[in-house]
Design an enzyme around this catalytic site. Structure first.
Site, PDB file in Angstrom:
ATOM      1  N   LYS A 105      -0.227   0.691 -14.038  1.00 19.72           N
ATOM      2  CA  LYS A 105      -0.798   1.182 -12.788  1.00 19.72           C
ATOM      3  C   LYS A 105      -0.014   0.628 -11.601  1.00 19.72           C
ATOM      4  CE  LYS A 105      -4.313  -2.462 -12.525  1.00 19.72           C
ATOM      5  NZ  LYS A 105      -5.738  -2.757 -12.351  1.00 19.72           N
ATOM      6  N   TYR A 143      12.581 -10.245  17.417  1.00 17.81           N
ATOM      7  CA  TYR A 143      11.502  -9.885  18.341  1.00 17.81           C
ATOM      8  C   TYR A 143      10.687 -11.114  18.746  1.00 17.81           C
ATOM      9  CZ  TYR A 143      12.136  -4.893  17.346  1.00 17.81           C
ATOM     10  OH  TYR A 143      12.640  -3.630  17.233  1.00 17.81           O
TER      11      TYR A 143
END
Length: 822
Positions: free
Chosen positions: A492, A717
């Site tokens: 999964k 940033y």
């Protein structure tokens, strides 16, 4: 009904041998559909394209012990518990067994044949008659030489009526289906040109189909269809006939008036001097004809007029093969790549027209070569050209050598390609805009590929997956289990980030018993990619039932709402014995039935035939931590009581499983019938004790650029990365959009460059981050490891106060996966 192997061997006239004592409840012809190996008889069918004998050893390993074969099997001595029933022809044996089974029941049986509408008529008859009779019918469109025997096998001691459809493509096929079905009431829908190539004339095909009806008490057909009427008269059935008509008042069933509304149709009729009407929630001509056939059946069985009226107005659409989905550039795609013949093309074009009118979209048809018509190519495609002209197609894309040779017959915007591959190679998404695209092709052309949007993602960041490590880890855990214990491999979440298909293929080749995915779409993608082994869906949604059934995916059932809903949906589709997995909440308190629910669960399961509990399972809350061992043992006790109760009230063997990866390592005495192998498969141990696992996934990228910067400069940033010294700063093309957690920025996390650790500097950007390589000999283009052998994913998880699962599954799908073997 159950049969012993000795009984079956006698029925199919097998070579005389001594057989081990087994009881059979299930017949199997497709090894991918195995559900109950202990009770299964596998027929090794031999076809032009396949030979079922090649799957015997694998099925034996999975627990099947009974096989119908055409010759002795190599290495038979390695399968000491097996019964091999040797016959001249396995298909003949399958049909003989089904025919014998049918003869044991004296019940009304409706046989439906014709060129189009068989499945719809069958399903509508089921909707109409089920309230009065305990009815079985052909699953989906099981109408072939193989499908009919499997359908008839469903008849049981409680069956009061059966409805089966029968289809043919060659002369002399229907006689075999008639011997199996033995209908008491026969119905022929119509005769068209589908599967015409095996017949010299359409009259020959009509007579062949009518063979199904030769011993019926009554036959039903369109009395206005001259071809069918002539053939019925020629065959001299000598039984009762209900030939309905719109023209002849003297026919037993006279249709006096048909009034179409916006979304319903009123049909007025006279039957044996009785006047009445029905209303159906459909307006298409084909649906009206199918409904009249059903009306005739209801009248034959003397159903009360008020019941007929009420049930007819509540008919629901039958699940069609056409699939509508969103397309690129504001397009819609109708995928009808199940078959390609004139009649079904017309139906699909009508469907497209109704959608095009509502959406105001341009109409495009992608069409393959058309098979099984018996017409010369020029005549066939001239007819196709006329049809699509009248249906308003504005653009045609023809694929296949024959349709391409006849391109001159089509007078519209057109393009042609010899193969699907050649079309895909030149496919430019920008060429399609605001179009309703009908994809109509024969199965051989694999038009499902056309419905997918393919995008080549160029990215310097890659996730390397070592398939040899997957095999090593699988074998390591297998060595800790009993030989008979089955393994469910968890793939999964895109195979824990590693890519589910490649892992699934590797595990399938290594003999894993089950795969488990999270949602139905994951399982569907595996099926499309060629994965045939059983797939368990751990989190099925109400909206995914059709996907589950279409791709034979086995859902986890954790609530009464889900159980009742899947039974109801399976009932509509005519399913029987569909495998599901019952989840018990033994203490995790996430999903699952509680112990107090067991009695009601059993009642629901035993009051229907749509689904069967294939396994019962539960989840540990803390199997990886010793401090929770007392609680884990209480969970095992609770689960065992629930599983015992289910098994006591079931006729079938129900598999049990509760162990996950940690459970396999810490509680091997509770391995029961199956275990679920998850994170350990991917090289991560859930416990502190080393156990010899190998690293599977390595996330890598490259250095894009290196800059020399002075102390005091800031990086990234927010100017969060302040340099305390003169530094060499490298930019690497990986960011939080790729799955690199922003919390690893500003020195908390690091990477490995040429064997040495390099800290992440400043904030991590969406697509890029910066690392300090001042003390590392490196250059642009050098490889950088984000996690892998040198930097374990467990170390990153600890820094982020999370679990390795989250790190692995966070790797974005835009990151290219590369699979390799050493």
């Amino acid at each position: 009904m159950n049969y012993t192997i000795t009984e079956i061997a006698t029925i199919v006239k097998a070579q005389k041998r001594a057989y081990k004592d087994y009881t059979i409840t299930a017949l199997l012809t497709d090894s991918r559909s195995l559900t109950f190996p202990e009770e299964t008889l596998f027929f090794a069918l031999v076809t032009e394209r396949n030979d079922g004998h090649r799957y015997i050893k694998d099925l034996y390993r999975k627990g099947v012990r009974n096989f119908v074969v055409e010759h002795r099997i190599a290495d038979e001595e390695l399968m000491p518990e097996a019964n091999f029933i040797i016959v001249k022809n396995t298909l003949d044996a399958l049909q003989q067994l089904a025919a014998t089974h049918r003869k044991k029941f004296d019940i009304p049986v409706i046989g439906v044949t014709g060129s189009n509408g068989k499945t719809t008529v069958k399903e509508w008859l089921y909707q109409l008659l089920q309230p009065d009779y305990n009815t079985v019918r052909s699953p989906r469109s099981y109408n072939s030489q193989i499908g009919v025997p499997l359908s008839v096998w469903q008849i049981g001691s409680k069956t009061e009526m059966a409805i089966f459809e029968a289809g043919i493509s060659q002369p002399d096929e229907m006689i075999h289906l008639e011997e199996i079905i033995k209908p008491t009431l026969g119905l022929i829908t119509n005769i068209g040109e589908a599967h015409q190539e095996g017949f010299q004339t359409i009259q020959q095909k009509c007579i062949e189909k009518l063979t199904l009806l030769k011993a019926c008490d009554c036959i039903i057909y369109d009395g206005d269809n001259e071809l069918i009427c002539e053939c019925v008269e020629k065959l001299c059935f000598g039984c009762r006939e209900i030939a309905w008509s719109r023209k002849d008042r003297d026919k037993p069933l006279y249709i006096s008036k048909i009034i179409k509304g916006n979304d319903s149709t009123k049909i007025e009729y006279t039957y044996l001097q009785y006047h009445s009407y029905i209303t159906i929630p459909f307006v298409e001509d084909a649906s009206i004809e199918n409904a009249i056939h059903c009306l005739a059946v209801m009248l034959y069985y003397n159903r009360p007029p008020e019941a007929i009226t009420d049930r007819m107005k509540r008919l629901t659409p039958v699940a069609m093969r056409m699939e509508v989905k969103e397309g690129i550039n504001n397009c819609l795609i109708i995928n009808d790549s199940y078959n390609s013949d004139i009649n079904s093309l017309t139906i699909a074009l009508d469907f497209q027209n109704r959608r095009a009118a509502a959406k105001g979209m341009r109409r495009t048809l992608i069409l393959s070569d058309i098979y099984q018509t018996g017409l010369p190519p020029a005549s066939l495609y001239r007819k196709v050209a006329d049809i699509i002209l009248h249906k308003g197609i504005e653009r045609l894309i023809g694929i296949g050598p024959v349709i391409s040779d006849n391109a001159y017959l089509f007078n519209l915007e057109k393009e042609f390609y010899p193969t699907t591959e050649s079309f895909l190679a030149q496919l430019d998404p920008a060429d399609f805009h605001n179009e309703l695209i009908l994809i109509k092709g024969a199965r051989e052309f694999h038009f499902e590929l056309i419905s997918e949007t393919l995008e080549l993602k160029q990215h310097e960041t890659i996730l390397e997956i070592n398939l040899d490590a997957i095999v090593h880890n699988y074998n390591l855990f297998k060595s800790k289990l009993r030989p008979e214990t089955k393994i469910i491999c968890m793939v999964k979440a895109f195979g824990y980030g590693a890519g589910s298909y490649e892992l699934a293929k590797t595990l399938q080749d290594r003999g894993a018993d089950f795969l488990a995915v999270a949602v139905a779409d994951e399982g569907a993608e595996l099926r499309k990619a060629g994965i045939t082994m059983p797939i368990l869906v751990m989190n099925p949604e109400m909206s995914s039932f059709r996907t589950l059934f279409s791709y034979y995916l086995e859902p986890e059932i954790y609530s009464f709402e889900l159980l009742r809903a899947i039974i109801a949906e399976g009932e509509k589709l005519g399913l029987a014995g569909y495998p599901v997995h019952i989840k018990i909440d033994s203490g995790m308190h996430r999903l699952g039935f509680e112990e107090k629910d067991m009695e009601q669960v059993v009642e629901i399961l035993n009051d229907q035939t749509v689904v069967i509990a294939r396994s019962v399972f539960s989840h540990f809350a803390g199997s990886d931590e010793k401090r929770f061992d007392d609680y884990s043992h209480r969970q095992i006790e609770t689960f065992s009581r629930c599983a015992d109760y289910l098994q006591q009230h079931s006729k079938h063997k129900i598999l049990r499983h509760i162990l996950n990866t940690a459970g396999i390592l810490r509680f091997p005495e509770y391995q029961m019938d199956m275990v679920r192998l998850g994170i350990g498969l991917y090289g991560v141990s859930p416990i502190d004790t080393p156990c010899g696992l190998e690293t599977v996934s390595t996330l890598k990228t490259t250095i894009l650029q290196i800059k020399t910067l002075s102390a005091g400069e800031t990086i990234g940033y927010g100017r969060k990365g302040v340099l305390s010294r003169d530094s060499r700063i490298a930019a690497i093309p990986i960011g939080y959009a790729d799955g690199l957690d922003r919390h690893l920025g500003n020195g908390k996390g690091g990477v490995v460059v040429n064997g040495k650790r390099a800290a992440i500097v400043g904030n991590i950007c969406m697509d890029v981050c910066m690392i300090d390589v001042t003390d590392i000999d490196c250059k642009p283009g050098d490889r950088v490891e984000i996690f892998g052998e040198q930097l374990p994913v467990t170390e990153i998880a600890e820094k982020l106060d999370t679990i390795p699962y989250e790190i692995l599954t966070s790797v974005s799908t835009r990151v290219k996966r590369i699979y390799y073997r050493e």
